[in-house]
Design a protein around this motif. Structure first.
Motif, PDB file in Angstrom:
ATOM      1  N   ASP A   1      -0.627  65.529   5.284  1.00  0.00           N
ATOM      2  CA  ASP A   1      -0.545  65.200   6.711  1.00  0.00           C
ATOM      3  C   ASP A   1      -1.645  65.885   7.512  1.00  0.00           C
ATOM      4  O   ASP A   1      -2.266  65.274   8.374  1.00  0.00           O
ATOM      5  CB  ASP A   1       0.820  65.594   7.282  1.00  0.00           C
ATOM      6  CG  ASP A   1       1.936  64.684   6.803  1.00  0.00           C
ATOM      7  OD1 ASP A   1       1.635  63.611   6.225  1.00  0.00           O
ATOM      8  OD2 ASP A   1       3.112  65.038   6.984  1.00  0.00           O
ATOM      9  N   LEU A   2      -1.891  67.169   7.233  1.00  0.00           N
ATOM     10  CA  LEU A   2      -2.896  67.900   8.007  1.00  0.00           C
ATOM     11  C   LEU A   2      -4.321  67.482   7.660  1.00  0.00           C
ATOM     12  O   LEU A   2      -5.119  67.224   8.557  1.00  0.00           O
ATOM     13  CB  LEU A   2      -2.737  69.404   7.813  1.00  0.00           C
ATOM     14  CG  LEU A   2      -1.694  70.083   8.673  1.00  0.00           C
ATOM     15  CD1 LEU A   2      -1.633  71.566   8.372  1.00  0.00           C
ATOM     16  CD2 LEU A   2      -1.949  69.856  10.145  1.00  0.00           C
ATOM     17  N   ILE A   3      -4.656  67.409   6.382  1.00  0.00           N
ATOM     18  CA  ILE A   3      -6.043  67.126   6.004  1.00  0.00           C
ATOM     19  C   ILE A   3      -6.480  65.753   6.512  1.00  0.00           C
ATOM     20  O   ILE A   3      -7.635  65.554   6.876  1.00  0.00           O
ATOM     21  CB  ILE A   3      -6.270  67.293   4.474  1.00  0.00           C
ATOM     22  CG1 ILE A   3      -7.742  67.586   4.165  1.00  0.00           C
ATOM     23  CG2 ILE A   3      -5.791  66.082   3.698  1.00  0.00           C
ATOM     24  CD1 ILE A   3      -8.214  68.940   4.518  1.00  0.00           C
ATOM     25  N   ASP A   4      -5.546  64.809   6.575  1.00  0.00           N
ATOM     26  CA  ASP A   4      -5.870  63.464   7.053  1.00  0.00           C
ATOM     27  C   ASP A   4      -6.108  63.410   8.560  1.00  0.00           C
ATOM     28  O   ASP A   4      -6.640  62.428   9.067  1.00  0.00           O
ATOM     29  CB  ASP A   4      -4.770  62.469   6.675  1.00  0.00           C
ATOM     30  CG  ASP A   4      -4.745  62.169   5.180  1.00  0.00           C
ATOM     31  OD1 ASP A   4      -5.735  62.490   4.493  1.00  0.00           O
ATOM     32  OD2 ASP A   4      -3.726  61.620   4.709  1.00  0.00           O
ATOM     33  N   ARG A   5      -5.725  64.449   9.282  1.00  0.00           N
ATOM     34  CA  ARG A   5      -5.893  64.479  10.741  1.00  0.00           C
ATOM     35  C   ARG A   5      -7.215  65.111  11.180  1.00  0.00           C
ATOM     36  O   ARG A   5      -7.470  65.243  12.372  1.00  0.00           O
ATOM     37  CB  ARG A   5      -4.727  65.217  11.383  1.00  0.00           C
ATOM     38  CG  ARG A   5      -3.413  64.495  11.193  1.00  0.00           C
ATOM     39  CD  ARG A   5      -2.274  65.306  11.773  1.00  0.00           C
ATOM     40  NE  ARG A   5      -1.001  64.691  11.492  1.00  0.00           N
ATOM     41  CZ  ARG A   5      -0.384  63.855  12.313  1.00  0.00           C
ATOM     42  NH1 ARG A   5      -0.923  63.542  13.455  1.00  0.00           N
ATOM     43  NH2 ARG A   5       0.774  63.343  11.976  1.00  0.00           N
TER      44      ARG A   5
ATOM     45  N   CYS B   1       1.351  69.338  14.919  1.00  0.00           N
ATOM     46  CA  CYS B   1       0.009  68.747  14.912  1.00  0.00           C
ATOM     47  C   CYS B   1       0.071  67.219  15.065  1.00  0.00           C
ATOM     48  O   CYS B   1       0.087  66.473  14.086  1.00  0.00           O
ATOM     49  CB  CYS B   1      -0.743  69.119  13.638  1.00  0.00           C
ATOM     50  SG  CYS B   1      -1.098  70.876  13.524  1.00  0.00           S
ATOM     51  N   SER B   2       0.135  66.795  16.315  1.00  0.00           N
ATOM     52  CA  SER B   2       0.091  65.368  16.632  1.00  0.00           C
ATOM     53  C   SER B   2      -0.701  65.197  17.917  1.00  0.00           C
ATOM     54  O   SER B   2      -0.888  66.150  18.679  1.00  0.00           O
ATOM     55  CB  SER B   2       1.506  64.804  16.798  1.00  0.00           C
ATOM     56  OG  SER B   2       2.072  65.244  18.011  1.00  0.00           O
ATOM     57  N   ASP B   3      -1.159  63.986  18.153  1.00  0.00           N
ATOM     58  CA  ASP B   3      -1.945  63.721  19.362  1.00  0.00           C
ATOM     59  C   ASP B   3      -1.148  63.950  20.640  1.00  0.00           C
ATOM     60  O   ASP B   3      -1.720  64.063  21.717  1.00  0.00           O
ATOM     61  CB  ASP B   3      -2.500  62.300  19.327  1.00  0.00           C
ATOM     62  CG  ASP B   3      -3.601  62.144  18.287  1.00  0.00           C
ATOM     63  OD1 ASP B   3      -4.322  63.136  18.030  1.00  0.00           O
ATOM     64  OD2 ASP B   3      -3.751  61.036  17.744  1.00  0.00           O
ATOM     65  N   ALA B   4       0.166  64.034  20.531  1.00  0.00           N
ATOM     66  CA  ALA B   4       0.996  64.286  21.706  1.00  0.00           C
ATOM     67  C   ALA B   4       0.903  65.748  22.157  1.00  0.00           C
ATOM     68  O   ALA B   4       1.158  66.062  23.317  1.00  0.00           O
ATOM     69  CB  ALA B   4       2.453  63.930  21.398  1.00  0.00           C
ATOM     70  N   HIS B   5       0.511  66.641  21.256  1.00  0.00           N
ATOM     71  CA  HIS B   5       0.411  68.065  21.578  1.00  0.00           C
ATOM     72  C   HIS B   5      -0.950  68.345  22.221  1.00  0.00           C
ATOM     73  O   HIS B   5      -1.991  67.970  21.690  1.00  0.00           O
ATOM     74  CB  HIS B   5       0.579  68.897  20.298  1.00  0.00           C
ATOM     75  CG  HIS B   5       0.869  70.340  20.559  1.00  0.00           C
ATOM     76  ND1 HIS B   5      -0.067  71.207  21.069  1.00  0.00           N
ATOM     77  CD2 HIS B   5       1.997  71.068  20.382  1.00  0.00           C
ATOM     78  CE1 HIS B   5       0.460  72.410  21.190  1.00  0.00           C
ATOM     79  NE2 HIS B   5       1.712  72.350  20.778  1.00  0.00           N
ATOM     80  N   ALA B   6      -0.940  69.033  23.350  1.00  0.00           N
ATOM     81  CA  ALA B   6      -2.176  69.299  24.103  1.00  0.00           C
ATOM     82  C   ALA B   6      -3.227  70.026  23.278  1.00  0.00           C
ATOM     83  O   ALA B   6      -4.424  69.741  23.405  1.00  0.00           O
ATOM     84  CB  ALA B   6      -1.856  70.097  25.364  1.00  0.00           C
ATOM     85  N   LEU B   7      -2.826  70.962  22.435  1.00  0.00           N
ATOM     86  CA  LEU B   7      -3.796  71.715  21.639  1.00  0.00           C
ATOM     87  C   LEU B   7      -4.394  70.884  20.501  1.00  0.00           C
ATOM     88  O   LEU B   7      -5.442  71.224  19.971  1.00  0.00           O
ATOM     89  CB  LEU B   7      -3.152  72.972  21.047  1.00  0.00           C
ATOM     90  CG  LEU B   7      -2.822  74.082  22.033  1.00  0.00           C
ATOM     91  CD1 LEU B   7      -2.068  75.202  21.335  1.00  0.00           C
ATOM     92  CD2 LEU B   7      -4.086  74.610  22.693  1.00  0.00           C
TER      93      LEU B   7
END
Length: 184
Positions: free
Chosen positions: A21-25, A120-126
């Protein structure tokens, strides 16, 4: 345009699903790069996966994905003290030259920019990453905007209708002298 993230090797290597999940982001096309902290970041991820008991089939996949992730994990010339814990190194480097976020396990969140892998998603500001921005046409601003991009580039083509190297037509080499080349 491209943000640098500190990702704890033990956290991303803890299990297959977290790793995948992380490496693909990450990647320049996604606006996010993983800082190679420490220099042997990929080896530390593999070591963490082995210690976590990731099955051999999944280990092979992790190793293969890491070998194809050269454009996702980048060396930004960060200092690393091997005697100290990873989080201590990340926080020290964050104080010197801030990361967009520090991705680590829940118990290690020691600053406002720390986040857990599940967040870690696009919804999270960071974790939200802009893939473009307006840049003031000054040498320092252009060099700053291109710094992360040149870290993953082997060749840079400049397409600018106003770029002119003839004497008296402007000082376009200042951008290169402002750190764009010096930081490579």
């Amino acid at each position: 345009m491209i943000s640098e993230y500190a990702v704890e090797p033990a956290t991303i290597g803890a299990d297959w699903r977290t790793f995948k999940d992380l490496i693909d982001r990450f990647g320049a096309d996604k606006g996010r790069l993983i800082s190679r902290l420490p220099n042997k970041w990929e080896k530390k991820v593999i070591q963490a996966a082995k210690e976590a008991g990731v099955p051999d089939v999944r280990m092979s996949s992790i190793i293969e994905r890491l070998s194809h992730s050269k454009h996702k994990v980048v060396d930004f010339n960060r200092a690393y003290d091997h005697e100290a814990e990873w989080i201590s190194n990340a926080l020290r480097e964050h104080g010197t030259r801030p990361f967009k976020a520090i991705i680590c396990d829940a118990g290690k969140a020691a600053c406002a920019e720390a986040m857990e892998p599940d967040d870690c998603s696009d919804a999270h500001a960071l974790f939200r990453a802009a893939t473009s921005r307006d840049v003031t046409r000054t040498a320092d601003q252009i060099a700053d905007a291109l710094h992360a991009m040149t870290a993953v580039s082997k060749e840079v083509d400049i397409v600018d209708p106003y770029f002119d190297l003839r004497p008296g037509k402007g000082n376009y080499l200042d951008t290169l002298g402002s750190g764009l080349i010096a930081n490579r």
